[in-house]
Design an enzyme around this catalytic site. Structure first.
Site, PDB file in Angstrom:
ATOM      1  N   GLU A   1      -2.650   7.853  -6.690  1.00 23.97           N
ATOM      2  CA  GLU A   1      -2.256   9.445  -6.096  1.00 23.97           C
ATOM      3  C   GLU A   1      -2.236  10.117  -7.568  1.00 23.97           C
ATOM      4  O   GLU A   1      -2.869  11.606  -7.020  1.00 23.97           O
ATOM      5  CB  GLU A   1      -0.728   9.653  -5.673  1.00 23.97           C
ATOM      6  CG  GLU A   1      -0.554   8.655  -4.339  1.00 23.97           C
ATOM      7  CD  GLU A   1      -0.155   8.237  -3.543  1.00 23.97           C
ATOM      8  OE1 GLU A   1       1.492   8.631  -4.326  1.00 23.97           O
ATOM      9  OE2 GLU A   1       0.473   7.184  -3.344  1.00 23.97           O
TER      10      GLU A   1
ATOM     11  N   GLY B   1       0.338   2.321   0.679  1.00 20.99           N
ATOM     12  CA  GLY B   1       1.048   3.904   2.524  1.00 20.99           C
ATOM     13  C   GLY B   1       0.349   3.072   3.820  1.00 20.99           C
ATOM     14  O   GLY B   1       0.321   3.508   4.502  1.00 20.99           O
TER      15      GLY B   1
ATOM     16  N   HIS C   1      -0.405   6.078 -11.636  1.00 18.08           N
ATOM     17  CA  HIS C   1      -0.438   6.237 -10.662  1.00 18.08           C
ATOM     18  C   HIS C   1      -1.817   7.086  -9.598  1.00 18.08           C
ATOM     19  O   HIS C   1      -2.901   8.303  -9.849  1.00 18.08           O
ATOM     20  CB  HIS C   1       0.364   6.786  -9.574  1.00 18.08           C
ATOM     21  CG  HIS C   1       0.819   6.242  -8.157  1.00 18.08           C
ATOM     22  ND1 HIS C   1       0.607   6.501  -6.798  1.00 18.08           N
ATOM     23  CD2 HIS C   1       1.605   5.203  -7.469  1.00 18.08           C
ATOM     24  CE1 HIS C   1       0.733   5.766  -6.346  1.00 18.08           C
ATOM     25  NE2 HIS C   1       1.466   5.028  -6.390  1.00 18.08           N
TER      26      HIS C   1
ATOM     27  N   SER D   1       1.822  -1.236   0.169  1.00 17.02           N
ATOM     28  CA  SER D   1       3.019  -1.759   1.542  1.00 17.02           C
ATOM     29  C   SER D   1       3.700  -3.157   1.377  1.00 17.02           C
ATOM     30  O   SER D   1       2.897  -3.811   2.299  1.00 17.02           O
ATOM     31  CB  SER D   1       1.626  -2.401   2.381  1.00 17.02           C
ATOM     32  OG  SER D   1       1.665  -0.923   2.460  1.00 17.02           O
TER      33      SER D   1
ATOM     34  N   LYS E   1       7.919   8.909  -4.694  1.00 16.96           N
ATOM     35  CA  LYS E   1       6.692   9.864  -4.577  1.00 16.96           C
ATOM     36  C   LYS E   1       7.377  11.147  -4.552  1.00 16.96           C
ATOM     37  O   LYS E   1       8.742  11.148  -4.938  1.00 16.96           O
ATOM     38  CB  LYS E   1       6.078   9.131  -3.323  1.00 16.96           C
ATOM     39  CG  LYS E   1       5.460   8.115  -3.510  1.00 16.96           C
ATOM     40  CD  LYS E   1       4.450   7.522  -2.916  1.00 16.96           C
ATOM     41  CE  LYS E   1       4.170   6.441  -3.038  1.00 16.96           C
ATOM     42  NZ  LYS E   1       2.867   5.708  -2.279  1.00 16.96           N
TER      43      LYS E   1
ATOM     44  N   GLU F   1      -1.781  -2.262  -8.242  1.00 18.26           N
ATOM     45  CA  GLU F   1      -2.373  -1.433  -6.765  1.00 18.26           C
ATOM     46  C   GLU F   1      -3.704  -1.562  -5.785  1.00 18.26           C
ATOM     47  O   GLU F   1      -3.935  -0.319  -6.718  1.00 18.26           O
ATOM     48  CB  GLU F   1      -1.579  -0.193  -6.595  1.00 18.26           C
ATOM     49  CG  GLU F   1      -0.210   0.062  -7.554  1.00 18.26           C
ATOM     50  CD  GLU F   1       1.064   0.675  -6.939  1.00 18.26           C
ATOM     51  OE1 GLU F   1       1.752   0.752  -5.961  1.00 18.26           O
ATOM     52  OE2 GLU F   1       0.863   1.898  -7.134  1.00 18.26           O
TER      53      GLU F   1
ATOM     54  N   ASN G   1       8.985   3.575  -6.433  1.00 19.79           N
ATOM     55  CA  ASN G   1       8.074   4.819  -6.011  1.00 19.79           C
ATOM     56  C   ASN G   1       8.931   5.505  -5.529  1.00 19.79           C
ATOM     57  O   ASN G   1       8.753   5.065  -4.360  1.00 19.79           O
ATOM     58  CB  ASN G   1       6.989   4.634  -7.038  1.00 19.79           C
ATOM     59  CG  ASN G   1       6.144   5.980  -6.687  1.00 19.79           C
ATOM     60  OD1 ASN G   1       6.171   7.260  -6.467  1.00 19.79           O
ATOM     61  ND2 ASN G   1       4.873   6.004  -6.689  1.00 19.79           N
TER      62      ASN G   1
HETATM   63  P1  PGA Z   1       3.837   1.885  -0.850  1.00 22.92           P
HETATM   64  O1  PGA Z   1       3.692   2.620  -2.030  1.00 22.92           O
HETATM   65  O2  PGA Z   1       4.837   1.067  -1.141  1.00 22.92           O
HETATM   66  O3  PGA Z   1       4.353   2.897   0.257  1.00 22.92           O
HETATM   67  O4  PGA Z   1       2.585   1.015  -0.184  1.00 22.92           O
HETATM   68  C1  PGA Z   1       3.195   1.420  -3.113  1.00 22.92           C
HETATM   69  C2  PGA Z   1       3.205   2.508  -4.589  1.00 22.92           C
HETATM   70  O5  PGA Z   1       2.097   4.261  -4.269  1.00 22.92           O
HETATM   71  O6  PGA Z   1       3.238   3.068  -5.451  1.00 22.92           O
END
Ligand code: PGA
Length: 252
Positions: free
Chosen positions: A97, A173, A95, A212, A11, A167, A9
Site C-alpha cells: 500500500e 484484503g 508494504h 488474506s 493499517k 505478500e 498490521n
Molecule cells: P490482509 O492484509 O490480511 O487483510 O489481506 C495483509 C497485509 O496487508 O499486510
C-alpha cells in the site's frame, strides 16, 4: 530451527477504546512460547498505548512505516529513533500500500530498511507482485528486483536482523489467498536468492506470508517448509482470529 513470527498490521484502523479491548484480549489469549513470536504494528498515535499495554508481555509492537531520514525538516514524517523511543521492535518497510498509494520506490524502500536497522529496529521487508504481474509470469522478476534493491544497498548480512514478508498484492484484503503451493514456490525462490549469497543466513531467515491469512487457512500455509509465519491485516483486528492464527503458527 527458524523462529516463527506472526505480525499484525492494523493499517489505519483503531481508536483508544477499540485498541484497549483488542490489546487486552491478545494479552490474555497469547502466552509466551518458544514456538512463535508475536508483534502488532499499530498506527503511530497508538504506539504509547501499545507500549504501556504490552510491556512485560510476550507480545512485541512496532510501526507500519518510517522515514528514510534520521531527522530534519520532513513535515509529517517519523524517524526510526522516534519509534525506538516508544519501545518498537519491528517496523514494516515497503508494504504494497505504501508502494502503490504513496509511490514508494525500491530505492526509497531500501533506504527505509537501512534507516530502520540504523535505529535498532527489525525491518519487516514486504515484497510481492500485482495480479497483472503474476498473470504475465513475471512474479520472480518483480520479487527478485524488490529484494535486490535491499541486498545491493545493505548487503546480505543485514538480513540477519530482518524479516521478509511475501505478500502478493492480489491477495491483500481481497479474501483471495495464495494457495499454500503458490506461496511456498515464491518463498523458496526468495530463500534461494538469499542463499546464493549466504546459504547459512538464508536457512535461518524468517519469511512470512501475507494476504488474506485467516484462522481457517493459517495452518495449511504455515505447514509449508519455507513459510515461517504471517503478516496479518484484517484478521489482526479480531482477537479470536489473531489468537487462532498465532496458535496455528506455534503448532505448525
Ligand atoms: P490482509 O492484509 O490480511 O487483510 O489481506 C495483509 C497485509 O496487508 O499486510
Amino acid at each position: 530451527m527458524r523462529s516463527r513470527l506472526v505480525a499484525g498490521n492494523w493499517k489505519m484502523h483503531g481508536s483508544l477504546a477499540a485498541n484497549q479491548r483488542l490489546l487486552d484480549g491478545l494479552k490474555s489469549g497469547l502466552k509466551a512460547s518458544d514456538g512463535a513470536q508475536y508483534t502488532v504494528c499499530v498506527p503511530y498515535p497508538y504506539l504509547s498505548q501499545a507500549q504501556s499495554c504490552l510491556s512485560g508481555t510476550p507480545i512485541a509492537w512496532g510501526a507500519q512505516n518510517l522515514s528514510e531520514h534520521a531527522q530534519g525538516a520532513f513535515t509529517g514524517e517519523v524517524s526510526g529513533a522516534m519509534l525506538r523511543d516508544f519501545g518498537c521492535r519491528h517496523v514494516l518497510v515497503g508494504h504494497s500500500e505504501r508502494r502503490a498509494l504513496y509511490g514508494e520506490t525500491d530505492k526509497q524502500v531500501a533506504a527505509k530498511f537501512q534507516a530502520a536497522q540504523g535505529a535498532g529496529l527489525i525491518p519487516i521487508l514486504c515484497v510481492g507482485e500485482s495480479l497483472q504481474e503474476r498473470e504475465s509470469g513475471v512474479t520472480e522478476i518483480v520479487v527478485g528486483r524488490q529484494l535486490a534493491a535491499v541486498l545491493d544497498s545493505s548487503g546480505v548480512g543485514a538480513l540477519v536482523n530482518a524479516v521478509i514478508a511475501y505478500e502478493p498484492v492480489w491477495a491483500i484484503g481481497t479474501g483471495r489467498t495464495a494457495t499454500p503451493q503458490q506461496a511456498q514456490a515464491v518463498h523458496a525462490f526468495i530463500r534461494g536468492v538469499v542463499g546464493r549469497q549466504d546459504a547459512k543466513l538464508a536457512a535461518g531467515l524468517s519469511i512470512l506470508y501475507g494476504g488474506s491469512v485467516k484462522a481457517g487457512n493459517a495452518k495449511e500455509l504455515f505447514a509449508m517448509p519455507d513459510i515461517d509465519g504471517g503478516l496479518i491485516g484484517g484478521a489482526a483486528l479480531v482477537v479470536e482470529d489473531f489468537v487462532a492464527i498465532c496458535d496455528a503458527a506455534r503448532s505448525a
